[in-house]
Design an enzyme around this catalytic site. Sequence first.
Site, PDB file in Angstrom:
ATOM      1  N   ARG A 232       0.651  -1.311   0.445  1.00  0.00           N
ATOM      2  CA  ARG A 232       0.455  -0.011   0.197  1.00  0.00           C
ATOM      3  C   ARG A 232       0.733   1.464  -0.383  1.00  0.00           C
ATOM      4  O   ARG A 232       1.773   1.134   0.560  1.00  0.00           O
ATOM      5  CB  ARG A 232      -0.942  -0.044   1.554  1.00  0.00           C
ATOM      6  CG  ARG A 232      -2.423  -1.376   1.167  1.00  0.00           C
ATOM      7  CD  ARG A 232      -2.946  -1.123   2.401  1.00  0.00           C
ATOM      8  NE  ARG A 232      -4.024  -2.202   2.120  1.00  0.00           N
ATOM      9  CZ  ARG A 232      -3.259  -3.085   2.709  1.00  0.00           C
ATOM     10  NH1 ARG A 232      -2.621  -3.311   2.131  1.00  0.00           N
ATOM     11  NH2 ARG A 232      -4.302  -4.404   2.436  1.00  0.00           N
ATOM     12  N   HIS A 257      -0.797  -3.006  -4.487  1.00  0.00           N
ATOM     13  CA  HIS A 257      -0.303  -3.577  -4.836  1.00  0.00           C
ATOM     14  C   HIS A 257      -0.201  -3.024  -6.361  1.00  0.00           C
ATOM     15  O   HIS A 257      -0.658  -4.046  -7.663  1.00  0.00           O
ATOM     16  CB  HIS A 257      -1.193  -4.741  -5.515  1.00  0.00           C
ATOM     17  CG  HIS A 257      -1.105  -5.683  -4.221  1.00  0.00           C
ATOM     18  ND1 HIS A 257       0.118  -5.738  -3.399  1.00  0.00           N
ATOM     19  CD2 HIS A 257      -1.581  -7.081  -3.187  1.00  0.00           C
ATOM     20  CE1 HIS A 257       0.335  -6.212  -1.789  1.00  0.00           C
ATOM     21  NE2 HIS A 257      -1.433  -7.501  -2.399  1.00  0.00           N
ATOM     22  N   HIS A 332       3.049 -12.705  -5.496  1.00  0.00           N
ATOM     23  CA  HIS A 332       1.939 -12.810  -4.383  1.00  0.00           C
ATOM     24  C   HIS A 332       1.686 -14.282  -4.717  1.00  0.00           C
ATOM     25  O   HIS A 332       0.350 -14.702  -4.433  1.00  0.00           O
ATOM     26  CB  HIS A 332       1.209 -12.084  -5.343  1.00  0.00           C
ATOM     27  CG  HIS A 332       0.296 -11.714  -4.064  1.00  0.00           C
ATOM     28  ND1 HIS A 332      -0.298 -12.801  -2.976  1.00  0.00           N
ATOM     29  CD2 HIS A 332      -0.366 -10.463  -3.619  1.00  0.00           C
ATOM     30  CE1 HIS A 332      -1.411 -12.140  -2.139  1.00  0.00           C
ATOM     31  NE2 HIS A 332      -1.118 -10.731  -2.369  1.00  0.00           N
ATOM     32  N   ASP A 404      -1.737 -10.044   8.551  1.00  0.00           N
ATOM     33  CA  ASP A 404      -0.986  -9.029   7.164  1.00  0.00           C
ATOM     34  C   ASP A 404      -0.353  -8.238   7.885  1.00  0.00           C
ATOM     35  O   ASP A 404      -0.853  -6.839   7.111  1.00  0.00           O
ATOM     36  CB  ASP A 404      -3.142  -8.557   6.579  1.00  0.00           C
ATOM     37  CG  ASP A 404      -2.612  -7.573   5.320  1.00  0.00           C
ATOM     38  OD1 ASP A 404      -2.017  -8.405   4.456  1.00  0.00           O
ATOM     39  OD2 ASP A 404      -3.411  -8.340   5.011  1.00  0.00           O
ATOM     40  N   GLU A 470       5.662 -12.450   1.509  1.00  0.00           N
ATOM     41  CA  GLU A 470       6.010 -11.594  -0.046  1.00  0.00           C
ATOM     42  C   GLU A 470       7.117 -11.099   0.116  1.00  0.00           C
ATOM     43  O   GLU A 470       7.486  -9.474   1.202  1.00  0.00           O
ATOM     44  CB  GLU A 470       4.814 -10.707  -0.390  1.00  0.00           C
ATOM     45  CG  GLU A 470       3.280 -10.960  -0.830  1.00  0.00           C
ATOM     46  CD  GLU A 470       2.073 -10.852  -0.612  1.00  0.00           C
ATOM     47  OE1 GLU A 470       1.923  -9.594  -1.040  1.00  0.00           O
ATOM     48  OE2 GLU A 470       1.220 -11.196   0.362  1.00  0.00           O
TER      49      GLU A 470
END
Length: 505
Positions: A232, A257, A332, A404, A470
Amino acid sequence: MSDIFQTAPDYGHFNGDFGGSANEYDLSKAGTSSVTTSQVCFQTPPTPAPRTTRNFLKYVTPSAAASKILIQLVLAKQRRYPYGSLTYCFLRQCVIDGTDASEGLLHSSSLSNQGTIQETVMTRLRDTLPAAMLFLVAATMMLVLANSKAQSKQEKRPFGKTQDGQPADLYILTNNAGFEVAITNYGGTVVSLKAPDRNGKMADVILGYDSVTGYENGKAYFGGTIGRYGNRIAHGKFVMNGATYTLAKNDGENHLHGGLIGFNKRVWNAKDVSSIAGQALELSYLSKDGEEGYPGNLSAKVVFTVLADSNALKIEYRATTDKETIVNLTNHAYFNLAGQGNGNILGHQLTLHAGKFTPVDAALIPTGELRSVRNTPLDFLKPLAIGPRIAQDNEQLIFGKGYDHNWVLDRTSAEALSRAAEAYDPQSGRVLKVSTTEPGIQFYSGNFLDGTIHGKDGKIYPHRSAFCLETQHFPDSPNHPNFPSTVLKPGQHYRSTTVYEFSTR
Ligand code: GLA
């Protein structure tokens, strides 16, 4: 002088540290070397520098004033011949006094380059090698190179057409052990990855779709190459050199992304760049000045290699720009080590080599703080199952709807590959080890998967039926001067490497 390569690990064995041996030479202290990583490549003081290193150096001609040279070589193979032994090395990077000289080496090298610099094949000869043998060695090397071309038989199949009629292909890369990775040039997407369990039974361990249509319509970024900026950017805005840039907003108020049509939704050019290191596919994409709001024409390349001697997928990212811009590329892939569509990943055990993470606000934008993981459910310094703490009453887990977050990796070097993460599925025995040159890793526990996606082979993907690791620079770095910079200037070379290695226990 002992033959240092006799004891150096073979390319295929990841004994602790994988490949990329970083060796720093302090030229002001002639005859001594300071090996700064735990991986010993050169065991004896180089007087003069070990031959392999010198071979590289003669192509880069450092100025007399150069005081520090960092060379990263990846050992490929060692072969013994009656007249001595040959060691094949790939150069990963050469930095002289902080300036990247790798590209210069590529252009001036008379040795055979196979498209990308890290594919440069070098030899090391025994110190006692008679001069006459040089001819033999040269001939052998040519044979090896010729063979490496001949080995480059990767399979290519049609993968459907995009809605605007562009054909996409699927490239199947394999090694002799049967490890197999399929990649499409639509989105630079890893479509499947087949690895053995502890009984040798193969399974596809990543989520995805059967054809390009699924990826075009999909919103989960399955297996895609993410760019120009992974994760982000707050309010889709950042300031560089006094100018404000506005990016597409595709995650509420924020940019995520790469925007509305990120790199994962573009058709890339493909080229087979296989070599003795393994079957390899190079994908390239020119992201135009202004695309999704980013400044500068960015020429991006991603090389996917299935290593010949181990069950590993290496991904190398490269990029250059004609205007100052920001870059943060990643992949990803969603993993389920029990096999895609085969239950959730809450029983997988995870290790993250990171003592800190970047806490976020409710919109998953980093606050700027680097916070210790100690005494929090984000502590994965020792292997722990993903599930038991995921629902704890913890503000960060509530914001993330689970895990996350970006973990700040504990690294020994800013350039060499460091081990970042390990995941283990006790059921199948499969182990995934992730090594990277990046400073951060986003561990995402598949919180947005909700059983509505119909994936490959008719499988559905329930809540938390996969996890992502990631590798990346930190989210929203352009708005946090205290985070490692993601700025790329004209003339600079963006480089990033990540290796996903599979084994069993
Ligand atoms: C990243 C983000 C998540 C989510 C997924 C894709 O991991 O951090 O919030 O957007 O990608 O669904």
